[in-house]
Design a protein around this motif. Sequence first.
Motif, short mmCIF file in Angstrom:
data_model
loop_
_atom_site.label_atom_id
_atom_site.label_comp_id
_atom_site.label_asym_id
_atom_site.label_seq_id
_atom_site.Cartn_x
_atom_site.Cartn_y
_atom_site.Cartn_z
N LYS A 351 -1.19 8.56 2.94
CA LYS A 351 -1.33 7.23 3.55
C LYS A 351 -2.21 6.33 2.69
N ILE A 352 -3.28 6.91 2.13
CA ILE A 352 -4.18 6.13 1.27
C ILE A 352 -3.42 5.66 0.02
N LEU A 353 -2.59 6.57 -0.52
CA LEU A 353 -1.80 6.23 -1.72
C LEU A 353 -0.82 5.11 -1.41
N VAL A 354 -0.13 5.22 -0.25
CA VAL A 354 0.82 4.18 0.16
C VAL A 354 0.11 2.84 0.32
N GLN A 355 -1.05 2.85 0.96
CA GLN A 355 -1.80 1.62 1.20
C GLN A 355 -2.29 1.00 -0.10
N THR A 356 -2.74 1.87 -1.03
CA THR A 356 -3.21 1.38 -2.33
C THR A 356 -2.07 0.70 -3.10
N LYS A 357 -0.88 1.34 -3.06
CA LYS A 357 0.29 0.75 -3.75
C LYS A 357 0.69 -0.57 -3.10
N ARG A 358 0.60 -0.62 -1.76
CA ARG A 358 0.93 -1.87 -1.04
C ARG A 358 0.00 -2.99 -1.50
N ASN A 359 -1.28 -2.68 -1.61
CA ASN A 359 -2.24 -3.69 -2.08
C ASN A 359 -1.84 -4.22 -3.45
N GLU A 360 -1.44 -3.27 -4.32
CA GLU A 360 -1.09 -3.65 -5.70
C GLU A 360 0.20 -4.47 -5.72
N GLN A 361 1.24 -4.00 -4.95
CA GLN A 361 2.54 -4.68 -4.96
C GLN A 361 2.46 -6.10 -4.41
N LEU A 362 1.63 -6.26 -3.35
CA LEU A 362 1.51 -7.59 -2.74
C LEU A 362 0.44 -8.44 -3.42
N GLY A 363 -0.23 -7.83 -4.39
CA GLY A 363 -1.28 -8.57 -5.11
C GLY A 363 -2.47 -8.89 -4.23
N LEU A 364 -2.72 -8.03 -3.22
CA LEU A 364 -3.84 -8.28 -2.31
C LEU A 364 -5.18 -7.94 -2.98
N THR A 365 -6.16 -8.77 -2.73
CA THR A 365 -7.51 -8.50 -3.23
C THR A 365 -8.45 -8.36 -2.05
N ILE A 366 -9.69 -8.03 -2.35
CA ILE A 366 -10.70 -7.83 -1.29
C ILE A 366 -10.90 -9.08 -0.43
N PHE A 367 -10.46 -10.23 -0.94
CA PHE A 367 -10.66 -11.49 -0.20
C PHE A 367 -9.50 -11.83 0.72
N ASP A 368 -8.39 -11.04 0.64
CA ASP A 368 -7.24 -11.30 1.52
C ASP A 368 -7.46 -10.65 2.88
N GLU A 369 -6.99 -11.36 3.96
CA GLU A 369 -7.21 -10.83 5.31
C GLU A 369 -6.39 -9.56 5.58
N ASN A 370 -5.29 -9.35 4.85
CA ASN A 370 -4.45 -8.16 5.04
C ASN A 370 -4.84 -7.00 4.14
N TYR A 371 -5.91 -7.19 3.35
CA TYR A 371 -6.35 -6.12 2.43
C TYR A 371 -7.03 -4.99 3.23
N VAL A 372 -6.69 -3.75 2.88
CA VAL A 372 -7.31 -2.60 3.52
C VAL A 372 -8.04 -1.76 2.47
N GLU A 373 -9.31 -1.50 2.70
CA GLU A 373 -10.11 -0.71 1.75
C GLU A 373 -9.51 0.69 1.64
N PRO A 374 -9.41 1.23 0.41
CA PRO A 374 -8.84 2.59 0.22
C PRO A 374 -9.63 3.69 0.95
N ASN A 375 -10.95 3.48 1.15
CA ASN A 375 -11.74 4.53 1.79
C ASN A 375 -11.93 4.32 3.28
N THR A 376 -11.04 3.51 3.89
CA THR A 376 -11.10 3.29 5.35
C THR A 376 -10.82 4.60 6.08
N ASP A 377 -11.59 4.89 7.14
CA ASP A 377 -11.36 6.12 7.92
C ASP A 377 -9.94 6.14 8.49
#
Length: 377
Positions: A351-377
């Motif tokens: 799930k973490i890998l999928v989320q990390t790839k999603r961040n990269e594909q959508l170009g999300l950064t830490i400042f985007d509201e849809n960004y999810v930290e990789p180390n989220t519980d």
Amino acid sequence: VKWAIPNTLPTTFDHEITGLLGRDKEFKDLNATMSKMRNNLIAVVAPGGIGKTALILQFLKDLSLTPAYSSKVNAIIFCTLKNEVLTADGIEIIEAINGIDQIKESIVADASILYGKNFSSFVEFCDELENEKILICIDNLETLLMHSQKEFIEFNESLPLLWRVIVTSRISIDSATTVPLEPLGKRHAINLSRNYLKKRGVQNFEQSSLETIAEKANYNPLAIRLTIDLYIKGVDISQSIAQSQKNIASFSYKNLIEALTENSISILEAIYVLGKSTKADLVDYLELSNEEISEATNELSKTSLIIRSTNELGIDCFELSDSIRDLLLVNPKNIEIRTKISESLKRIKEKILVQTKRNEQLGLTIFDENYVEPNTD
């Protein structure tokens, strides 16, 4: 010598062949603890093979020959509950005292020798000598504690006020003043290896091999001696190390693990898979309550099966000692729990890998509201 305190200590000690090395700090701790009369129950606690019996026997022998203690102790009575010994041929079962009643019988028999008088019962012995300052030492008390601490606590509370008890055990005792015993330091473990080899007739042995033996034995004195015994018998040094590691882990921990509750076994398996774990990790992966986890970790902490530490955030963390990890590697205790946690860990990583790839594909950064930290519980 004339001033020696009467005692029933063994006349020969196993550690005499090499001498007792690297225990100066523990001797000081024991002396400081014994000097406080308020401490009437003292426990030397450590896993099997660390040298609890060797330490306590040498300490009591030195104490019996120290004039300053003659006014504090009138007699020393020693009994052992050790029911197995580890040799190069494996674990050997030996005849031993078993249970409180046999402990009492052994103490009365020894007291009859020391005082030259036959006592008809343990109660009579306590009544007649209640004003004596008697020090009772019970070796390998975990044999009794694994079944019931209550029985021993009641026994200790029934003793006269001036009497004191000192025990060795792999399990902590709630009401005792505990003196923990750690493995030997590296230098002393290497010296022990060298001394034991010389006593066995091996003079020239490479320093690097001595260091390997000490390190692979986790600086455990019994594991070092066992490795060398196997080597003397003709087993290759690497095989000797591997076999002694397996035997010492089984000898040190097998009986303890068999006496644990189901939740404690689950925690051992969880930490084996997860590595260093917090209480929150154990609650999440084992789906147990905070209270159940606390109760089980307290039980495990008393047996030296887990190591408790505090991380930089001040949160308690738990990990396995090298010896118990070796034992669980070859002898899983709950394969269903281990498999369940491994699969859960695998799903989380996916799930973490999928989320990390999603961040990269959508170009999300830490400042985007849809960004999810990789180390989220």
